[in-house]
Write an enzyme that holds these catalytic residues in place. Structure first.
Site, PDB file in Angstrom:
ATOM      1  N   TYR A 126       0.822  -1.213   0.000  1.00 22.12           N
ATOM      2  CA  TYR A 126       0.000   0.000   0.000  1.00 22.12           C
ATOM      3  C   TYR A 126       0.858   1.266   0.000  1.00 22.12           C
ATOM      4  O   TYR A 126       0.470   2.305  -0.517  1.00 22.12           O
ATOM      5  CB  TYR A 126      -0.936  -0.024   1.213  1.00 22.12           C
ATOM      6  CG  TYR A 126      -2.269   0.637   0.987  1.00 22.12           C
ATOM      7  CD1 TYR A 126      -2.955   0.478  -0.201  1.00 22.12           C
ATOM      8  CD2 TYR A 126      -2.857   1.403   1.979  1.00 22.12           C
ATOM      9  CE1 TYR A 126      -4.191   1.064  -0.401  1.00 22.12           C
ATOM     10  CE2 TYR A 126      -4.093   1.995   1.790  1.00 22.12           C
ATOM     11  CZ  TYR A 126      -4.755   1.811   0.606  1.00 22.12           C
ATOM     12  OH  TYR A 126      -5.967   2.403   0.403  1.00 22.12           O
ATOM     13  N   LYS A 170      -3.824   7.651   3.344  1.00 14.33           N
ATOM     14  CA  LYS A 170      -4.993   7.288   4.148  1.00 14.33           C
ATOM     15  C   LYS A 170      -4.819   7.718   5.606  1.00 14.33           C
ATOM     16  O   LYS A 170      -5.788   8.128   6.260  1.00 14.33           O
ATOM     17  CB  LYS A 170      -5.252   5.779   4.062  1.00 14.33           C
ATOM     18  CG  LYS A 170      -5.879   5.335   2.764  1.00 14.33           C
ATOM     19  CD  LYS A 170      -7.227   6.003   2.524  1.00 14.33           C
ATOM     20  CE  LYS A 170      -7.909   5.497   1.265  1.00 14.33           C
ATOM     21  NZ  LYS A 170      -9.183   6.195   0.991  1.00 14.33           N
TER      22      LYS A 170
END
Length: 260
Positions: free
Chosen positions: A159, A166
């Site tokens: 990620y 995020k």
């Protein structure tokens, strides 16, 4: 195009602005669908090549929804959003942020350039503030902003800078909750487990999540089901959470509680 709801329900009489409806598997699509079924009027946003996809998806909802153009990185479109929405509604009771993008280079943490990283942060984090402020002229006490996240507390495999974005997104939500709270506007996030959506397909190596999540989740997990996360969003838009803001509701089968 008429997007008026039929009947009543948890969101009866409310009007929601929903971003990110690109395909039927999108969490945002199911938020829009459930919101209409619960009595809400839904307006969708789309832009660029995705605009036609959003328009097509709007016709698959229980009632076809109005679609307005919005690029959350375009100051002119953000500045004109409220006026353009006034052609369709006098007020907004809720705004769903379901927007995320990072260039491929952002998924290599050590080699990513600032250009890659800044794009990811702009589109996936800063846009929460941009969207909320653009919609704010039509919101009032009792309105809600809801965003979708993927637990930003951890350094997830593959990620990389999207994970950093995020984490920033979740921080932006807390600051929005602080600053919009005096106006009676609630700001909350739903942290969903991995779902096979358009955003997920753009992440190199996303299968890493898909292959392991079900075995780690106390309640089990299906990467095909968007509705559980969508239901949480609808609940946060409702009047049943009048004193909840700055919160992250996990809809991940329980993985967040058991660690990696």
């Amino acid at each position: 195009m008429d997007s008026s709801p039929v009947g009543s329900g948890l969101l009866a009489g409310k009007t929601l602005l929903v971003t990110g409806v690109l395909m039927e598997s999108s969490i945002a699509f199911h938020v829009a669908r459930l919101a209409q079924q619960q009595g809400a009027t839904v307006i969708l946003t789309g832009f660029g090549r995705g605009l036609k996809l959003t328009q097509a998806m709007s016709r698959r909802l229980p009632q076809p929804a109005t679609v307005v153009e919005l690029d959350v990185t375009d100051p002119e479109q953000l500045d004109s959003l409220a006026e353009r929405l006034k052609e369709h509604t006098d007020s907004l009771d809720g705004v769903l942020h379901s927007i995320g993008f990072a260039p491929e280079g952002a998924f290599n943490f050590l080699e990513a350039t600032w250009e890659d990283v800044s794009t990811a942060v702009h589109v996936s984090s800063f846009s929460l503030k941009s969207l909320a402020l653009a919609a704010k002229p039509l919101m009032s006490r009792g309105s809600a902003v809801v965003g979708l996240t993927f637990d930003g507390r951890y350094a997830w495999p593959v990620y990389d800078w999207m994970g950093v974005a995020k984490a920033a997104f979740e921080s932006v939500n807390r600051y929005l909750a602080r600053d919009l709270g005096p106006d009676g506007i609630r700001c909350n996030l739903v942290s969903a487990g991995p779902i096979r959506t358009t955003a997920a397909k753009s992440i190199p190596g996303f299968a890493t999540f898909e292959e392991s999540w079900d075995g780690r989740a106390p309640l089990g997990w299906s990467i095909q089901l968007s509705e559980p996360a969508a239901r949480a969003c609808v609940a946060l838009f409702s009047d049943w959470f009048p004193a909840t803001t700055g919160e992250i509701v996990h809809v991940d089968g329980g993985v967040h509680a058991t660690g990696q």
